[in-house]
Design an enzyme around this catalytic site. Structure first.
Site, PDB file in Angstrom:
ATOM      1  N   ARG A 129       2.720   3.430  -4.165  1.00  0.00           N
ATOM      2  CA  ARG A 129       3.515   4.374  -4.963  1.00  0.00           C
ATOM      3  C   ARG A 129       3.738   5.672  -4.267  1.00  0.00           C
ATOM      4  O   ARG A 129       4.474   6.772  -4.708  1.00  0.00           O
ATOM      5  CB  ARG A 129       2.651   4.798  -6.185  1.00  0.00           C
ATOM      6  CG  ARG A 129       2.836   3.616  -7.534  1.00  0.00           C
ATOM      7  CD  ARG A 129       2.533   4.243  -8.684  1.00  0.00           C
ATOM      8  NE  ARG A 129       1.059   4.251  -8.964  1.00  0.00           N
ATOM      9  CZ  ARG A 129       0.549   5.207  -9.700  1.00  0.00           C
ATOM     10  NH1 ARG A 129       1.381   6.068 -10.164  1.00  0.00           N
ATOM     11  NH2 ARG A 129      -0.784   5.192  -9.814  1.00  0.00           N
TER      12      ARG A 129
ATOM     13  N   GLN B  57     -10.493  -5.018   5.760  1.00  0.00           N
ATOM     14  CA  GLN B  57     -10.387  -6.028   4.571  1.00  0.00           C
ATOM     15  C   GLN B  57      -9.053  -6.223   4.520  1.00  0.00           C
ATOM     16  O   GLN B  57      -8.036  -5.797   4.524  1.00  0.00           O
ATOM     17  CB  GLN B  57     -10.597  -5.308   3.265  1.00  0.00           C
ATOM     18  CG  GLN B  57     -10.613  -6.119   2.135  1.00  0.00           C
ATOM     19  CD  GLN B  57     -10.517  -5.276   0.823  1.00  0.00           C
ATOM     20  OE1 GLN B  57      -9.842  -4.149   0.756  1.00  0.00           O
ATOM     21  NE2 GLN B  57     -11.083  -5.734  -0.363  1.00  0.00           N
TER      22      GLN B  57
END
Ligand code: UD1
Ligand code: CA
Length: 456
Positions: free
Chosen positions: A18, A76
């Protein structure tokens, strides 16, 4: 407080879609420093034995940009949830003590708040940081039983209508003993609406194992605000700037308007400093006692001596200014400028990599570059050091008590001897002797009967 080691894991693998940016979200600056830097600093104030940051998308640039040798960077690869993210960091931690989980996009978190959470976890509890909010939309809700005990956290998308009405929300920040955390995480599933491994599910796991859950509240309402969009970043920037402005006021600095100052670095002020509106301070700026900064000034990595006045619309970078000097309005000090006490730099003057001695004045429309100017020198309007020959830079040296007329060009390398006077309009290409007047003579000619061309 416990003597067990404290270890901190910061989650920062989210993509930050966003933000609509190429820059990883946690590198977006807040108060002049990357968002994640604020979280790292908050963590470091707790002196953790290990500090791990979980990164994902664009993570290499995060590690490179922050240059934090004390951080264990953990990748990750896929963002399978907050619980999954913490699991990735476990191998980097010692298998003891308390683990505190922070978010890389919650940069205003206060150290005091974190201490209270860590202290609760050190007493062998799962400590969660929750908050009552008017609009709980988007947050995980804290579910309590009839007796008010926390039973679990439910994510908004998994919540029932009734659960969605709960206004106590999860800030996301938790602390727990390592061994318990490791065991709960090993048991996480992803059978939920988002198909993610939720860190929040450790609360239900703790309750099922009859392990006590402690709830702590942040010291202030706004410190747990996160950044997901540029709007939120702008809001946090204003909050942070207001914090800094209040701190300056409390230290005894006069601010014409605390809502119109931006400190994007470290600003240290002596007594009775006054700062007018719309000033920006970057890097390390130090202002001595009684310094006045006029409206619309920008100071970056600058030291200003006591009693000096920086007048409106001046830009000062990597420079030092002595005491009782007067700079501006509309002055530009570029890197490497060193001004002694009582120096005046006036409007539309640019000074670069130059030292100017006590009491000297450069008041109007001048360029001083790569120069050493002595004491009590007066540089006339429009004077220019011609320091660049197209290939290399050269120095101009001006002795004490020199007077330079208006519109003089000093073609470097050149030296003006002590006490010399240079006539207006001179182009000085050779050294000018001390104590003497040097001029370059140009004859004034009148053309009798000359007529100015007229438009047809
Ligand atoms: C999370 C919490 C929610 C809480 C909210 C507070 C969970 C399941 N939910 O929700 O209860 O109210 O934060 O803002 O924990 N991250 C990773 N790897 C991942 C997923 C996330 O590193 O796989 C990081 C993000 O970069 C971010 C943080 O974890 O810094 C939180 O992730 P986000 O997706 O914003 O969590 P929420 O859904 O908002
Ligand atoms: Ca979030």
């Amino acid at each position: 407080m416990s003597t067990e080691p404290l270890q901190v894991v910061i989650l920062a693998a989210g993509e930050g879609k966003r933000m609509r940016s190429r820059l990883p979200k946690v590198l977006h600056p807040l108060g002049g420093r990357p968002m994640l830097q604020h979280v790292l600093d908050a963590a470091r104030r707790l002196s953790p034995s290990r500090l791990a940051v979980v990164i994902g998308h664009g993570g290499e640039s995060v590690a490179a940009r922050l240059d934090a040798p004390d951080v264990a960077w953990v990748l990750q690869e896929r963002q399978l949830g907050t619980g999954h993210a913490v699991v990735q960091a476990l191998p980097k931690l010692e298998k003891r003590g308390v683990v505190l989980v922070l978010y890389g996009d919650v940069p205003r978190i206060a150290t005091g708040t974190l201490r209270s959470l860590v202290d609760a976890a050190a007493e062998n509890q799962l400590a969660i940081l929750t908050q009552e909010v008017d609009d709980p939309k988007g947050y995980g809700r804290i579910v309590r039983d009839a007796s008010g005990r926390v039973t679990r956290i439910v994510e908004e998308r998994d919540a029932t209508e009734a659960e969605r009405a709960i206004r106590e929300v999860n800030t996301g920040i938790v602390a727990a003993p390592f061994a318990k955390l490791e065991a709960w995480l090993a048991g996480l599933g992803n059978a939920n609406r988002q198909g993610e491994y939720y860190l929040t599910d450790i609360v239900a796991a703790a309750v099922a194992g009859e392990f006590p859950v402690a709830v702590r509240r942040p010291q202030s309402d706004s410190e747990c605000l996160g950044v997901n969009s540029r709007r939120e970043l702008a809001r946090l920037e204003r909050l942070l700037q207001m914090d800094r402005a209040r701190a300056l006021l409390d230290e005894g600095v006069t601010l014409a308007d605390p809502a119109r100052i931006d400190v994007r670095g470290e600003l240290s002020c002596g007594r009775d400093v006054a700062i007018d509106v719309n000033c920006i301070f970057e890097g390390k700026v130090s202002l001595g006692d009684g310094v006045k900064v006029g409206a619309n000034c920008i100071l970056r990595d600058v030291t200003v001596g006591a009693g000096t006045e920086i007048r409106p619309f001046s830009l000062l970078e990597e420079s030092s200014v002595g005491e009782n000097a007067r700079i501006g309005p509309y002055a530009r000090l570029r890197p490497g400028t060193e001004l002694a006490a009582d120096v005046h730099i006036g409007n539309f003057c640019e000074v670069k990599a130059s030292a100017i001695g006590q009491g000297s004045k450069v008041n109007h429309l001048s360029y001083i570059g790569d120069a050493s100017i002595g004491r009590d020198v007066n540089v006339g309007a429009g004077t220019i050091t011609c320091n660049f020959d197209g290939a290399a830079k050269h120095r101009t040296v001006i002795g004490d008590d020199v007077h330079i007329g208006s519109d003089v060009q000093l073609v470097a390398p050149v030296t003006i001897g002590k006490g010399a006077t240079i006539g207006a309009g001179a182009t000085i290409t050779r050294d000018a002797p001390a104590g003497e007047l040097s001029v370059t003579e140009k004859k004034q000619v009148t053309k009798p009967g000359w007529k100015r061309p007229k438009k047809k």
